[in-house]
Design an enzyme around this catalytic site. Structure first.
Site, PDB file in Angstrom:
ATOM      1  N   LYS A 133      20.406  14.811  18.375  1.00  0.00           N
ATOM      2  CA  LYS A 133      19.581  13.596  18.326  1.00  0.00           C
ATOM      3  C   LYS A 133      18.419  13.781  17.356  1.00  0.00           C
ATOM      4  CE  LYS A 133      20.978  12.324  22.970  1.00  0.00           C
ATOM      5  NZ  LYS A 133      20.732  12.459  24.410  1.00  0.00           N
ATOM      6  N   GLN A 177      16.595  13.762  28.979  1.00  0.00           N
ATOM      7  CA  GLN A 177      17.933  14.336  28.820  1.00  0.00           C
ATOM      8  C   GLN A 177      18.522  14.686  30.189  1.00  0.00           C
ATOM      9  OE1 GLN A 177      19.610  14.558  25.810  1.00  0.00           O
ATOM     10  NE2 GLN A 177      21.371  15.130  27.057  1.00  0.00           N
ATOM     11  N   ASP A 200      17.916   4.276  26.595  1.00  0.00           N
ATOM     12  CA  ASP A 200      19.198   4.642  27.203  1.00  0.00           C
ATOM     13  C   ASP A 200      19.757   3.500  28.058  1.00  0.00           C
ATOM     14  OD1 ASP A 200      20.216   7.062  26.345  1.00  0.00           O
ATOM     15  OD2 ASP A 200      19.013   8.263  27.728  1.00  0.00           O
TER      16      ASP A 200
END
Lengths: 374, 374
Positions: A133, A177, A200
């Site tokens: 990322k 994460q 997300d």
């Protein structure tokens, strides 16, 4: 015996398709369905633009349900079997478009999008994902910041880090994460994350807006959004198709099924309590598998000509590979490629698209913040 | 050719069922599945108590997946065909339980639950529905208040009325009677309604929490909650069954499909773009129809022994009836009753249950507000 009142599926269709006056919203929906926005970086249209209320479908009589549904089903020819859906190259094109927009934003208003990541512990896979990322952000000019926390950190430690990012005006997207160590409550932590920065798309408010017709989520979860993008880039029509989603996780399976439904697929969700998963999957025109079990979906699970999107990513030991393992998906690729009309490889399918969608969501968030629309 | 790594549906099941240590949450989930809470007024357990994470199922080896799934499927005998699911009498029992709790609340803390309704315009059906809700509130001792607005009222008029109810501490549930006149934006109006008082459960936050494993909505929408209650009262096991939901409205079809999935059914959603709806429906053990099209679902649409829940309610002209019309559902009852193992009539099936669930949600909200738990 009471007389049976007139009523049938066909009647319902006719009534809903051809009743009342024409509606600009419905016309817009149909034009979106007919011609994806080729000029955009990503092809997914706003979900509300797809909405066709099932009880008021004022379509023009010449555009009947039958036409729409049948035009969306393409029987593959022998030559069409086994096309590879190259997520890597599609993701590259999308990243390149994002880089241009970021550059334009920088030169116009002197700002760039910012993505913040919270990484807890030392999991090798999580570290690798975060590195990817970071590299992707750098490539397109998105500012990347990270807070690393010890795996024994407390709930409060993460919430403090989250609050700082929530308040930081240079941060437009925040991700925690996953998975987190077991002592931490994922749900409660994600609830602290500002909905406006939840790139997300895991907040229940986003999920509800994804599910409900007439509503638009601020962010669509990245992996499912990547799956739909792959279908759209490959001109796979979704409306009227039978889609089976294998797995029902909050992160992928659930939002993928909701998203396919917003695109008017007929969706069935297969999970570990499903009887005869093979039989159900074999009826699908589109199969999205998001389980994380290598070679779960065999060639025999697929209808000839199905389109297969493999979200599973699983390391399998392989001494011939550089790091001693290789990545594999849920689908037995060697078998499936001989049956499917199109299929995503692992790696190089959904994975790069997921990261591209994260960048896209972060850019979208920054554009909203600065009211910057090109 | 790369060697195919070991992997199959069975392997995934075994791994997930028998791995790692036992978990109290999973044991609780299984005990909930095995024995519904007969002592409660309603049988629906908290949804999180049903959650079994698909990647960590630390069940005892003796309680394998096969046992669980097969125990949930009961092949009906000839004698079992055509049982009527009497929503009216079940709703009566539930209302009686609610009345006792309200009475207990009143005598203990001097408070009763309060339900507020906003009714816009003069629609006869809406007026009838609201009258039924008022009568039901009176019966169980819930305070009922209503604001009636002219059908040409503005968005602001409704929002003002909503804000007053939001702030009123004696009001624990608020409903805006739908549908609203076309000039009003339903979504924006419902967004003003306090999530804590959204007893209809239409807020996207509620919908997201209903959809996502590990989360609990504050309120489950009343009609779908009523459907599940009917199944639980009739001891219809849901786990592992194939369920088809016909219709995907935000109010019924969508939440019904999400709720069935939280109960571990394998769910397919049929809508106007579905090809072969009859064939898909015929595969279902449980059919929930929520369309509003009389006699859409014929006997030929049903598998022998299916359980049929008919949410549709539609007035059909009938000069023999008192008001010149009678209510009918989506399902052709006369045909279906000869094929289904159990079926809800219309009226007298889901309708009274929907109102009972509204009362139940309002009571639940008041109990939360006063921290009053018996």
């Amino acid at each position: 015996m009471t007389r049976v009142a007139a009523g049938s599926w066909q009647n319902w269709l006719k009534k809903t398709l051809f009743s009342s006056s024409s509606s600009s919203r419905t016309r817009k929906a149909l034009s979106n369905l007919a011609s994806p926005a080729h000029e955009q970086i990503i092809k997914s249209p706003p979900l509300v633009s797809l909405d066709i209320h099932d009880d008021i479908w004022p379509l023009h009589p010449s555009t009947g349900f039958g036409d729409l549904a049948s035009s969306s089903i393409q029987e593959p020819t022998t030559e069409q079997i086994g096309r590879v859906i190259d997520g890597k190259s599609i993701a590259e094109r999308i990243r390149s478009g994002i880089a241009s927009e970021v550059s334009m934003m920088k030169s116009s208003i002197g700002k760039v999008p910012g993505l913040a990541v919270i990484l807890v512990g030392q999991r090798r896979d999580s570290q690798a994902y975060v590195r990817n990322k970071e590299a992707a952000c750098k490539e397109v000019g998105i500012k990347f910041v990270m807070t690393k926390l010890h795996e024994k950190c407390t709930q409060d430690d993460i919430c403090d880090a989250l609050s700082k990012f929530n308040q930081n005006p240079a941060v437009h997207g925040i991700i925690v994460q996953l998975p987190l160590p077991e002592h931490l409550c994922e749900g409660k932590i994600l609830d602290v994350l500002s909905v406006e920065k939840d790139v997300d798309g895991f907040n229940p408010m986003n999920m509800g807006n994804l599910a409900m017709q007439g509503r638009e989520p601020l962010f669509i979860p990245c992996a499912p959004k990547g799956c739909i993008e792959l279908l759209l880039w490959h001109n796979v029509k979704i409306m009227g198709k039978k889609a089976v989603v294998i797995g029902r996780s909050n992160l992928v399976g659930l939002p993928a099924s909701l998203l396919l439904q917003r695109h008017h697929a007929t969706v069935s969700i297969v999970h570990p309590f499903t009887k005869n998963p093979e039989q159900i999957t074999r009826e699908a025109d589109i199969v999205v598998s998001a389980v994380g079990e290598p070679n779960l979906v065999r060639g025999s699970w697929l209808k000839r000509g199905a389109v297969v999107i493999d979200v599973g990513t699983y390391p399998v030991e392989d001494p011939r590979c550089e790091h001693g393992y290789r990545l594999t998906g849920d689908v037995c690729y060697e078998e499936a490629v001989r049956v499917a009309s199109a299929i995503t490889p692992v790696p190089g399918g959904v994975g790069p698209m997921t990261i591209a969608m994260l960048l896209s969501n972060t850019l979208e968030s920054a554009k909203r913040t600065y009211n910057f629309f090109t």
